[in-house]
Structure formats: structure tokens, C-alpha cells
Design an enzyme around this catalytic site. Structure first.
Site, PDB file in Angstrom:
ATOM      1  N   GLY A  85       0.831  -1.215   0.000  1.00  0.00           N
ATOM      2  CA  GLY A  85       0.000   0.000   0.000  1.00  0.00           C
ATOM      3  C   GLY A  85       0.855   1.250   0.000  1.00  0.00           C
ATOM      4  O   GLY A  85       2.073   1.199   0.173  1.00  0.00           O
ATOM      5  N   GLY A  87       2.641   3.758   1.438  1.00  0.00           N
ATOM      6  CA  GLY A  87       3.166   4.004   2.780  1.00  0.00           C
ATOM      7  C   GLY A  87       3.673   5.414   2.967  1.00  0.00           C
ATOM      8  O   GLY A  87       3.963   5.844   4.087  1.00  0.00           O
ATOM      9  N   ASP A 120       8.737   6.079   7.896  1.00  0.00           N
ATOM     10  CA  ASP A 120       8.357   7.410   8.388  1.00  0.00           C
ATOM     11  C   ASP A 120       7.439   8.152   7.410  1.00  0.00           C
ATOM     12  O   ASP A 120       7.022   9.277   7.682  1.00  0.00           O
ATOM     13  CB  ASP A 120       9.607   8.257   8.676  1.00  0.00           C
ATOM     14  CG  ASP A 120      10.449   8.492   7.429  1.00  0.00           C
ATOM     15  OD1 ASP A 120      10.067   8.008   6.332  1.00  0.00           O
ATOM     16  OD2 ASP A 120      11.499   9.150   7.539  1.00  0.00           O
ATOM     17  N   GLY A 121       7.182   7.522   6.251  1.00  0.00           N
ATOM     18  CA  GLY A 121       6.264   8.152   5.303  1.00  0.00           C
ATOM     19  C   GLY A 121       6.867   9.310   4.536  1.00  0.00           C
ATOM     20  O   GLY A 121       6.152  10.016   3.823  1.00  0.00           O
ATOM     21  N   ARG A 171       3.275  13.894  -8.069  1.00  0.00           N
ATOM     22  CA  ARG A 171       3.384  13.026  -9.239  1.00  0.00           C
ATOM     23  C   ARG A 171       2.047  12.947  -9.954  1.00  0.00           C
ATOM     24  O   ARG A 171       0.998  12.895  -9.316  1.00  0.00           O
ATOM     25  CB  ARG A 171       3.806  11.643  -8.742  1.00  0.00           C
ATOM     26  CG  ARG A 171       3.890  10.602  -9.800  1.00  0.00           C
ATOM     27  CD  ARG A 171       4.741   9.462  -9.354  1.00  0.00           C
ATOM     28  NE  ARG A 171       4.029   8.520  -8.504  1.00  0.00           N
ATOM     29  CZ  ARG A 171       4.609   7.433  -7.986  1.00  0.00           C
ATOM     30  NH1 ARG A 171       5.896   7.185  -8.190  1.00  0.00           N
ATOM     31  NH2 ARG A 171       3.919   6.611  -7.240  1.00  0.00           N
ATOM     32  N   ASP A 247       4.434  -4.542  -7.412  1.00  0.00           N
ATOM     33  CA  ASP A 247       3.787  -3.324  -6.897  1.00  0.00           C
ATOM     34  C   ASP A 247       4.328  -2.086  -7.606  1.00  0.00           C
ATOM     35  O   ASP A 247       3.773  -0.998  -7.428  1.00  0.00           O
ATOM     36  CB  ASP A 247       3.992  -3.193  -5.385  1.00  0.00           C
ATOM     37  CG  ASP A 247       5.449  -3.300  -4.977  1.00  0.00           C
ATOM     38  OD1 ASP A 247       6.069  -4.338  -5.272  1.00  0.00           O
ATOM     39  OD2 ASP A 247       5.977  -2.337  -4.394  1.00  0.00           O
ATOM     40  N   ASP A 257       7.346   4.594 -10.246  1.00  0.00           N
ATOM     41  CA  ASP A 257       8.154   4.366  -9.043  1.00  0.00           C
ATOM     42  C   ASP A 257       9.647   4.345  -9.359  1.00  0.00           C
ATOM     43  O   ASP A 257      10.305   3.308  -9.329  1.00  0.00           O
ATOM     44  CB  ASP A 257       7.725   3.092  -8.305  1.00  0.00           C
ATOM     45  CG  ASP A 257       6.532   3.370  -7.400  1.00  0.00           C
ATOM     46  OD1 ASP A 257       5.971   4.485  -7.475  1.00  0.00           O
ATOM     47  OD2 ASP A 257       6.154   2.478  -6.623  1.00  0.00           O
TER      48      ASP A 257
HETATM   49  P1  AMP Z   1       9.138   1.285  -3.026  1.00  0.00           P
HETATM   50  O1  AMP Z   1      10.317   0.385  -2.906  1.00  0.00           O
HETATM   51  O2  AMP Z   1       9.448   2.739  -2.948  1.00  0.00           O
HETATM   52  O3  AMP Z   1       8.279   0.952  -4.211  1.00  0.00           O
HETATM   53  O4  AMP Z   1       8.258   1.016  -1.736  1.00  0.00           O
HETATM   54  C1  AMP Z   1       7.793  -0.260  -1.364  1.00  0.00           C
HETATM   55  C2  AMP Z   1       6.749  -0.102  -0.297  1.00  0.00           C
HETATM   56  O5  AMP Z   1       7.329   0.525   0.860  1.00  0.00           O
HETATM   57  C3  AMP Z   1       5.579   0.769  -0.685  1.00  0.00           C
HETATM   58  O6  AMP Z   1       4.433   0.243  -0.059  1.00  0.00           O
HETATM   59  C4  AMP Z   1       5.952   2.123  -0.120  1.00  0.00           C
HETATM   60  O7  AMP Z   1       4.820   2.946   0.107  1.00  0.00           O
HETATM   61  C5  AMP Z   1       6.640   1.727   1.173  1.00  0.00           C
HETATM   62  N1  AMP Z   1       7.600   2.737   1.622  1.00  0.00           N
HETATM   63  C6  AMP Z   1       8.752   3.092   1.007  1.00  0.00           C
HETATM   64  N2  AMP Z   1       9.389   4.060   1.701  1.00  0.00           N
HETATM   65  C7  AMP Z   1       8.638   4.336   2.787  1.00  0.00           C
HETATM   66  C8  AMP Z   1       8.750   5.228   3.892  1.00  0.00           C
HETATM   67  N3  AMP Z   1       9.786   6.056   4.031  1.00  0.00           N
HETATM   68  N4  AMP Z   1       7.763   5.210   4.817  1.00  0.00           N
HETATM   69  C9  AMP Z   1       6.712   4.395   4.691  1.00  0.00           C
HETATM   70  N5  AMP Z   1       6.543   3.526   3.704  1.00  0.00           N
HETATM   71  C10 AMP Z   1       7.491   3.485   2.741  1.00  0.00           C
HETATM   72 MG    MG Z   2       6.692   1.342  -5.150  1.00  0.00          MG
END
Ligand code: AMP
Ligand code: MG
Length: 486
Positions: A85, A87, A120-121, A171, A247, A257
Site C-alpha cells: 500500500g 506508505g 516514516d512516510g 506526481r 507493486d 516508481d
Molecule cells: P518502493 O520500494 O518505494 O516501491 O516502496 C515499497 C513499499 O514501501 C511501498 O508500499 C511504499 O509505500 C513503502 N515505503 C517506502 N518508503 C517508505 C517510507 N519512508 N515510509 C513508509 N513507507 C514506505
Molecule cells: Mg513502489
């Protein structure tokens, strides 16, 4: 001011979580994408006003915006995670531009959501600038991609290995629906949701499928075709996504992404940049195989919709997936032929191409420079391209075959122009991207970011004043690993 039409938020509540973006101490615009904003029918003066910056940074929720974080699952490096989801991203809503196109506006780096797990989002400045620059460069190269509407500083620092400036990117995408979105519901046995999602994707991205005899099969066929074309486009410019998890694969066929993505310098199919891709699963040359693997995961989620009987559904899925290879080859070989100045693909051409590609690896020839300099050879000027080879006679031998294959119908100058239109002079070279990020993060100098954006908006034009950006890294400048920065 903005007129939202949030079709995704009208889907059932289990598709997303309502969430508000985090408070930022001092949001400030780094860059607003004027051209994209205009295409979307947005008011540039308002966007740059305090109210507009409030909207862009998620601090002011515009009327009609319904901020949500989307639910999805995904295979990460081959391992299934039933809940990922958004995040750290919030979908502010969808708008329909004057051109009739529906687009998602999503703020990435917007703070914690119910899907944040341990994170940390937030987003750091470096990855935000990388995504902005590379996604815009991809768009200018003619490759289907999400876009960057704005980059912002949040005014605070976030903790990674060190403290880094916090940032966010606004984005724009035709949607944020991923293969992993289907997997989220499949993992829960929620066939109703899969059907609703499939209907939503058909209506939104593949309306022609609605009129097909078997609409869900047509949907699968179209997603497969879009991904085959997309990955062919990546290979033709030397792009390595870096994290082709399910994802991170959009069902709309857009590149999405941008994490540890990078462009290849020396041609070598085994090239990997991402620091987290230890086994080379997402190496340059593996991308078609991985795309098909991901599409197989998508097809599995659609089985209940493809036929009443499971065996019949599997047959449908296999038939659809079998089309990936030929579709990819057609796009890839057709594209390579155009890069060589040919208008069509004849039986001997695959061998002609693979001979020179192998020679490029053996001679450590830069992929982008080879094709750009070959444009000059179309007008008889061979030295720039042949001198890229450690052993230039390897080029000479191949050039005899290449010239035999070129039809005489086209005049040399016209052929050169046609080749230059498909062989970029400029790509976002990884060492330059890293240097741009260091300037911004270490010295608050956004000059290189701005300069590279201008340059990469016209990647097929020679821009003599900025010719140094066309150069591959010297051995000491080579970037060996690229980090997600999440
Ligand atoms: P990504 O590798 O950026 O595609 O992220 C994989 C998953 O990790 C996705 O669900 C992102 O929303 C979550 N995510 C990545 N970085 C963060 C972050 N700093 N805080 C919370 N969720 C994250
Ligand atoms: Mg992603």
C-alpha cells in the site's frame, strides 16, 4: 479552481484508506512543471501563490480533493507481501484536463499512512530530484511514464543514514493501479473486488475492451501489450528500472516508481545499479523476462474472471501470456532497426544487431554514444563511431554488412536525420544525476538540476554548449551502486 472527479475514491472502502498529508514546517517550491501544469489546465499564477503552494504541498486540501492512500500487495524480489500500500504517498484526487485526459495527482513523501509499516512516510531530497528529473527525461524521450508536476522542500530534516533535507514530489499518472493492486484482492479471495477493479481499469485505460467478446481477456491482452512495448522502449534507451516488483508495475503501462533507476553507459545486458538487487534479478537484460513474470502474476489474479471453469481460465491466461514474447520482439527489433537507420526488419537483421551489440560489450562501447555517432556514419563520417571501439576494425567489419543492408532509397542526410530522431544525444547519465543530487543536498545548489531539466527536455537535439553531458563517466566518475533512499 481545480475540478476533481475522484473515480477511485468511489470504489468500495476496502480499496484505500482516507488520510491527510503531514504538516510541513516550511513548504517551499523547488520546481513547478509549467508545461505539464498548462497541459492539465491548471492556473500557473495560482499554483505559485501561497494558496497554490499550500495545495501542491498537501497543506491545504482543495475543495473536491479526497486524499486517500491506496491498498496494494506485491511480489518484492520474488517474495509475496500481502499488504504494502501507499506508505508514503497520498492520492489527492483525479482531475480531467481540457484535453479530456484523466490524471491522478499524488503527493509522494506526504507522511505516514495506515500502510507505512515501520517507515516514516517521508522522502529525502535526493530521491525526489532523481524521480523528477528521470521521469521528465523519459517523457521527453517518448517513453510512457508518470510525470512530475512539482518538487518541494518540506522545511524539515528526515533521518536516513544521516539527517537529510525532507522533500516531496507531486506526481501525475494516468492512474496508480498496479499489478499488486489486483494481487491485494486475490490474496484475500475477494473476487468481487477483482471484478470491480478490472471494470474500473477497463473503463479508465482500455475502454475498447468493454466492447470485446470477452472483456477481461481483452483487458489482460492489452496490459500485456502495453508492458511489452514499454519494456522494449526501456531497452532501446538503456533504461534500467531497478525495482521491477509487481507493486511497481502500472497496469496502464506507464513507467512508475523511480527508485534506484539508472541508464546504462557501456552496453552490457548484465548491468545492475540498484544496491538492493544483489542477484541481478532486475538487470538491464532481464527486464523483459521479469515483465512477463509479473504479468503472469496479474493473469493469475484474473483467472476467476477469465472463464467459469478453471482449466479453461488457465488456457485463456496462457494464450494471452504467450503473446508477450512476439509483441516485445516486434517492438524491440523494430526499434533497433530504426536506430540503425532501417525502416523495416528483415530476417538477417537480428543477427546484424546482435553482432554489433556483442562487439560493443567486448569493446566497452557506450550504448548511447554508439547509436548517436552512428548517425554521422550514415553520412559517411565513420571516425567518431569507430573510435569508440578498443579495436576499431571490429566496427569496420560490421559496417560493411550494415551498408550492404541500407537501402539506397533514402538520401544520407535524410537517413541521418531519421536516426537522430530515435537515438538520443542526451540521457540522464547516472554520474551526472548523482552530481546534481550532491550539489542540491550538500550545497543547496539547484543549478545543475535546472540545467539538466532544460537539457533533457530536448534529448534528441545536439546542444553544443552542454555537450559535456553527453560524455560517459571517466573510470573514476563511474557510479557503481544507486540507492533507493527510502
Ligand atoms: P518502493 O520500494 O518505494 O516501491 O516502496 C515499497 C513499499 O514501501 C511501498 O508500499 C511504499 O509505500 C513503502 N515505503 C517506502 N518508503 C517508505 C517510507 N519512508 N515510509 C513508509 N513507507 C514506505
Ligand atoms: Mg513502489
Amino acid at each position: 479552481m481545480l475540478s476533481f472527479d475522484n473515480s477511485y475514491a468511489r470504489l468500495p472502502a476496502r480499496f484505500y484508506e482516507p488520510v491527510l498529508p503531514a504538516r510541513f514546517p516550511a513548504p517551499a517550491l523547488i520546481r513547478l512543471n509549467h508545461q505539464l501544469a498548462s497541459e492539465m489546465g491548471l492556473d500557473l499564477d495560482w499554483l505559485q501563490s501561497p494558496a497554490g503552494i499550500g495545495f501542491l504541498s498537501g497543506q491545504h486540501i482543495a475543495e473536491g480533493s479526497e486524499p486517500v492512500a491506496l491498498a496494494y500487495a506485491g511480489h518484492q524480489f520474488g517474495n509475496f507481501v500481502p499488504q504494502l500500500g501507499d506508505g508514503r504517498a497520498v492520492l489527492l484526487g483525479e482531475i480531467i484536463a481540457p484535453d479530456g485526459q484523466r490524471r491522478d495527482i499524488q503527493l509522494k513523501g506526504a507522511g505516514r499512512t495506515p500502510f507505512s509499516r515501520g517507515g516514516d512516510g517521508r522522502a529525502a531530497l535526493g530521491p525526489v530530484l532523481r524521480e523528477y528529473l528521470v521521469s521528465e527525461a523519459m517523457a521527453a524521450l517518448g517513453i510512457s511514464t508518470t510525470r512530475a508536476l512539482a518538487a518541494l522542500l518540506t522545511g524539515d530534516s528526515i533521518r536516513r543514514e544521516t539527517m537529510l533535507p525532507g522533500a516531496a514530489i507531486l506526481r501525475v499518472a494516468s492512474s496508480h493501479i498496479r499489478v499488486g493492486t489486483f494481487q491485494f484482492f486475490a490474496a484475500r479471495g475477494d473476487v468481487d473486488a477483482i471484478r470491480l477493479l478490472a471494470d474500473h481499469v477497463i473503463a479508465r485505460h482500455y475502454p475498447a475492451a468493454a466492447g470485446a467478446q470477452r472483456p477481461y481477456r481483452a483487458l489482460l491482452d492489452q496490459v500485456i501489450a502495453a508492458q511489452a512495448d514499454l519494456v522494449a522502449g526501456w531497452l532501446l534507451v538503456g533504461f534500467i528500472h531497478g525495482v521491477m516488483n509487481t507493486d511497481n508495475m502500472s497496469v496502464a503501462g506507464e513507467t512508475i516508481d523511480y527508485g534506484p533507476c539508472a541508464f546504462m553507459d557501456i552496453y552490457d545486458p548484465a548491468t545492475v545499479f540498484s544496491s538492493i538487487d544483489e542477484n541481478g534479478r532486475y538487470a538491464y537484460g532481464n527486464q523483459p523476462t521479469i515483465a512477463q513474470w509479473n504479468l503472469t502474476r496479474l493473469a493469475e489474479t484474473l483467472l476467476p474472471l477469465l472463464a467459469e471453469d478453471e482449466d479453461a481460465a488457465i488456457d485463456e491466461a496462457q494464450e494471452a501470456l504467450a503473446a508477450f514474447g512476439p509483441r516485445f520482439e516486434q517492438a524491440y527489433h523494430g526499434g533497433l532497426a530504426r536506430k540503425l537507420g532501417l525502416d523495416d526488419v528483415l530476417p538477417g537483421d537480428v543477427d546484424l544487431v546482435s553482432t554489433i551489440l556483442k562487439a560493443m560489450t567486448a569493446n566497452q562501447v557506450d550504448f548511447t554514444l554508439f547509436f548517436r555517432k552512428l548517425c554521422l556514419a550514415a553520412e559517411g563520417e565513420d571516425e567518431p563511431v569507430r573510435s569508440l571501439f578498443i579495436d576499431p576494425t571490429m566496427f569496420d567489419a560490421w559496417a560493411v554488412r550494415w551498408r550492404e543492408r541500407l537501402t539506397d532509397a533514402q538520401r544520407p542526410a535524410a537517413r541521418r536525420a531519421a536516426m537522430e530522431a530515435v537515438n538520443p544525444a542526451f540521457i540522464p547519465r547516472n554520474h551526472r544525476v548523482e552530481a546534481m543530487i550532491r550539489a542540491a543536498v550538500d550545497d543547496q545548489d539547484f543549478g545543475p538540476f535546472e540545467e539538466m531539466l532544460e537539457l533533457l527536455a530536448r534529448p534528441y537535439d545536439d546542444q553544443p554548449a552542454l555537450a559535456h553531458y553527453a560524455q560517459p563517466p571517466r573510470p573514476n566518475e563511474r557510479v557503481m551502486a544507486t540507492y533507493c533512499g527510502t
